[in-house]
Design a protein around this motif. Sequence first.
Motif, PDB file in Angstrom:
ATOM      1  N   GLN A   1       0.827  -1.205   0.000  1.00 31.28           N
ATOM      2  CA  GLN A   1       0.000   0.000   0.000  1.00 31.28           C
ATOM      3  C   GLN A   1       0.864   1.259   0.000  1.00 31.28           C
ATOM      4  O   GLN A   1       1.809   1.384   0.776  1.00 31.28           O
ATOM      5  CB  GLN A   1      -0.915   0.006   1.227  1.00 31.28           C
ATOM      6  CG  GLN A   1      -1.930  -1.122   1.240  1.00 31.28           C
ATOM      7  CD  GLN A   1      -2.711  -1.201   2.533  1.00 31.28           C
ATOM      8  OE1 GLN A   1      -3.006  -0.185   3.151  1.00 31.28           O
ATOM      9  NE2 GLN A   1      -3.050  -2.409   2.959  1.00 31.28           N
ATOM     10  N   GLY A   2       0.548   2.175  -0.915  1.00 27.40           N
ATOM     11  CA  GLY A   2       1.291   3.425  -0.997  1.00 27.40           C
ATOM     12  C   GLY A   2       2.585   3.335  -1.764  1.00 27.40           C
ATOM     13  O   GLY A   2       3.267   4.342  -1.952  1.00 27.40           O
ATOM     14  N   ILE A   3       2.941   2.147  -2.231  1.00 25.91           N
ATOM     15  CA  ILE A   3       4.176   1.954  -2.995  1.00 25.91           C
ATOM     16  C   ILE A   3       3.811   1.701  -4.458  1.00 25.91           C
ATOM     17  O   ILE A   3       2.985   0.824  -4.753  1.00 25.91           O
ATOM     18  CB  ILE A   3       4.982   0.761  -2.456  1.00 25.91           C
ATOM     19  CG1 ILE A   3       5.375   1.010  -0.996  1.00 25.91           C
ATOM     20  CG2 ILE A   3       6.225   0.501  -3.315  1.00 25.91           C
ATOM     21  CD1 ILE A   3       6.007  -0.193  -0.321  1.00 25.91           C
ATOM     22  N   TYR A   4       4.385   2.455  -5.362  1.00 26.10           N
ATOM     23  CA  TYR A   4       4.081   2.269  -6.780  1.00 26.10           C
ATOM     24  C   TYR A   4       4.869   1.083  -7.336  1.00 26.10           C
ATOM     25  O   TYR A   4       6.094   0.999  -7.172  1.00 26.10           O
ATOM     26  CB  TYR A   4       4.400   3.535  -7.581  1.00 26.10           C
ATOM     27  CG  TYR A   4       3.308   4.568  -7.474  1.00 26.10           C
ATOM     28  CD1 TYR A   4       2.263   4.595  -8.393  1.00 26.10           C
ATOM     29  CD2 TYR A   4       3.309   5.499  -6.434  1.00 26.10           C
ATOM     30  CE1 TYR A   4       1.243   5.532  -8.283  1.00 26.10           C
ATOM     31  CE2 TYR A   4       2.290   6.444  -6.321  1.00 26.10           C
ATOM     32  CZ  TYR A   4       1.261   6.446  -7.253  1.00 26.10           C
ATOM     33  OH  TYR A   4       0.256   7.366  -7.142  1.00 26.10           O
ATOM     34  N   LEU A   5       4.129   0.171  -7.965  1.00 25.02           N
ATOM     35  CA  LEU A   5       4.721  -1.004  -8.599  1.00 25.02           C
ATOM     36  C   LEU A   5       4.543  -0.879 -10.105  1.00 25.02           C
ATOM     37  O   LEU A   5       3.437  -0.620 -10.588  1.00 25.02           O
ATOM     38  CB  LEU A   5       4.055  -2.285  -8.098  1.00 25.02           C
ATOM     39  CG  LEU A   5       4.152  -2.554  -6.589  1.00 25.02           C
ATOM     40  CD1 LEU A   5       3.276  -3.745  -6.206  1.00 25.02           C
ATOM     41  CD2 LEU A   5       5.597  -2.809  -6.178  1.00 25.02           C
ATOM     42  N   SER A   6       5.611  -1.058 -10.850  1.00 22.29           N
ATOM     43  CA  SER A   6       5.533  -0.909 -12.300  1.00 22.29           C
ATOM     44  C   SER A   6       4.747  -2.060 -12.920  1.00 22.29           C
ATOM     45  O   SER A   6       4.578  -3.136 -12.310  1.00 22.29           O
ATOM     46  CB  SER A   6       6.936  -0.876 -12.905  1.00 22.29           C
ATOM     47  OG  SER A   6       7.550  -2.158 -12.793  1.00 22.29           O
TER      48      SER A   6
ATOM     49  N   ALA B   1     -15.866   1.008  -2.085  1.00 22.52           N
ATOM     50  CA  ALA B   1     -14.636   1.087  -1.297  1.00 22.52           C
ATOM     51  C   ALA B   1     -14.145   2.522  -1.206  1.00 22.52           C
ATOM     52  O   ALA B   1     -14.329   3.328  -2.135  1.00 22.52           O
ATOM     53  CB  ALA B   1     -13.562   0.213  -1.928  1.00 22.52           C
ATOM     54  N   ASN B   2     -13.494   2.828  -0.071  1.00 13.83           N
ATOM     55  CA  ASN B   2     -12.887   4.155   0.073  1.00 13.83           C
ATOM     56  C   ASN B   2     -11.402   4.110  -0.276  1.00 13.83           C
ATOM     57  O   ASN B   2     -10.617   4.933   0.175  1.00 13.83           O
ATOM     58  CB  ASN B   2     -13.093   4.705   1.483  1.00 13.83           C
ATOM     59  CG  ASN B   2     -12.372   3.887   2.543  1.00 13.83           C
ATOM     60  OD1 ASN B   2     -11.852   2.809   2.264  1.00 13.83           O
ATOM     61  ND2 ASN B   2     -12.341   4.396   3.773  1.00 13.83           N
ATOM     62  N   VAL B   3     -11.040   3.113  -1.080  1.00 12.71           N
ATOM     63  CA  VAL B   3      -9.672   3.000  -1.587  1.00 12.71           C
ATOM     64  C   VAL B   3      -9.732   2.924  -3.107  1.00 12.71           C
ATOM     65  O   VAL B   3     -10.761   2.554  -3.679  1.00 12.71           O
ATOM     66  CB  VAL B   3      -8.945   1.758  -1.022  1.00 12.71           C
ATOM     67  CG1 VAL B   3      -8.912   1.791   0.486  1.00 12.71           C
ATOM     68  CG2 VAL B   3      -9.592   0.468  -1.506  1.00 12.71           C
ATOM     69  N   GLU B   4      -8.633   3.279  -3.740  1.00 11.90           N
ATOM     70  CA  GLU B   4      -8.586   3.174  -5.193  1.00 11.90           C
ATOM     71  C   GLU B   4      -7.186   2.786  -5.658  1.00 11.90           C
ATOM     72  O   GLU B   4      -6.199   2.998  -4.947  1.00 11.90           O
ATOM     73  CB  GLU B   4      -9.009   4.484  -5.853  1.00 11.90           C
ATOM     74  CG  GLU B   4      -8.060   5.645  -5.622  1.00 11.90           C
ATOM     75  CD  GLU B   4      -8.473   6.875  -6.432  1.00 11.90           C
ATOM     76  OE1 GLU B   4      -8.701   6.736  -7.644  1.00 11.90           O
ATOM     77  OE2 GLU B   4      -8.556   7.971  -5.836  1.00 11.90           O
ATOM     78  N   ILE B   5      -7.156   2.199  -6.832  1.00 11.06           N
ATOM     79  CA  ILE B   5      -5.875   1.866  -7.465  1.00 11.06           C
ATOM     80  C   ILE B   5      -5.473   3.073  -8.303  1.00 11.06           C
ATOM     81  O   ILE B   5      -6.126   3.387  -9.298  1.00 11.06           O
ATOM     82  CB  ILE B   5      -5.993   0.604  -8.331  1.00 11.06           C
ATOM     83  CG1 ILE B   5      -6.440  -0.588  -7.486  1.00 11.06           C
ATOM     84  CG2 ILE B   5      -4.646   0.297  -8.999  1.00 11.06           C
ATOM     85  CD1 ILE B   5      -6.764  -1.832  -8.288  1.00 11.06           C
ATOM     86  N   LYS B   6      -4.430   3.752  -7.869  1.00 13.36           N
ATOM     87  CA  LYS B   6      -3.973   4.944  -8.566  1.00 13.36           C
ATOM     88  C   LYS B   6      -2.829   4.602  -9.512  1.00 13.36           C
ATOM     89  O   LYS B   6      -2.055   3.669  -9.269  1.00 13.36           O
ATOM     90  CB  LYS B   6      -3.523   5.995  -7.554  1.00 13.36           C
ATOM     91  CG  LYS B   6      -4.655   6.499  -6.671  1.00 13.36           C
ATOM     92  CD  LYS B   6      -4.200   7.631  -5.758  1.00 13.36           C
ATOM     93  CE  LYS B   6      -5.375   8.165  -4.930  1.00 13.36           C
ATOM     94  NZ  LYS B   6      -4.955   9.268  -4.033  1.00 13.36           N
ATOM     95  N   ALA B   7      -2.727   5.370 -10.574  1.00 16.01           N
ATOM     96  CA  ALA B   7      -1.686   5.140 -11.572  1.00 16.01           C
ATOM     97  C   ALA B   7      -0.887   6.413 -11.800  1.00 16.01           C
ATOM     98  O   ALA B   7      -1.437   7.521 -11.756  1.00 16.01           O
ATOM     99  CB  ALA B   7      -2.304   4.678 -12.887  1.00 16.01           C
ATOM    100  N   LYS B   8       0.416   6.237 -12.005  1.00 20.83           N
ATOM    101  CA  LYS B   8       1.274   7.346 -12.429  1.00 20.83           C
ATOM    102  C   LYS B   8       1.969   6.928 -13.714  1.00 20.83           C
ATOM    103  O   LYS B   8       2.558   5.840 -13.773  1.00 20.83           O
ATOM    104  CB  LYS B   8       2.317   7.672 -11.352  1.00 20.83           C
ATOM    105  CG  LYS B   8       1.789   8.492 -10.197  1.00 20.83           C
ATOM    106  CD  LYS B   8       2.918   8.959  -9.289  1.00 20.83           C
ATOM    107  CE  LYS B   8       2.391   9.820  -8.148  1.00 20.83           C
ATOM    108  NZ  LYS B   8       3.494  10.263  -7.252  1.00 20.83           N
TER     109      LYS B   8
END
Length: 224
Positions: A165-170, A206-213
Amino acid sequence: MKLLFAEDEPEMSEAVVDILTFHKYVVDAVFDGEEALAYAREEHYDGIILDIMMPKKSGLEVLTELRKEGLRTPVLLLTAKAEVEDRIQGLDLGADDYLPKPFVMGELLARIRAMLRRREEFTPDILKCGNIELNLHSYELSGNGQAFVLPKLEYQLMELLMLNQGIYLSSEDLLVKVWGYNTDAELGTVWVYISYLRKRLSALNANVEIKAKRNIGYTLEVNE
């Protein structure tokens, strides 16, 4: 508790399965390394017992592939070899314990109990993020009184995101850890499965989301 037991000697396999079943374990028995790898990928086990010397793929080869794919299920290696180097290699590849053959059944049972205790101590049954939970035994993603049993690839991807959680994985990391090094799947497959999970989260409110950069990757975060 459900175990996978890979042993190519039929008489040994039958004897061990009988003992384990008597002690209330559910056991799938396979007789070569390719079968062991296929079962480990398709089913959810609390522990895996691998004979090192097996046809088609050795226990060490099976262990190597499973760990590369991100499977953390505890593994006990059985080997007729007594050399220290073999034991070290197995442990370095990610085995949790080893037991030289021949062995007495009492010691095997004790090793299995110890292996499963360690798993229970260090691996929670349920992962949580915001108002959702992921059950590691039932593959159930739940929240707000609703639940979905996730297919295996969706589950593995969701588990990986919840553990980071909170760590971006490629996309490359996700592809390797979920689909494996030797997969024929393309990077676009990751996006497809991310979209599946986003729909699940939306359905759960859900109050969570999968974010993308862009050019970085994906992460799971709680919405403020």
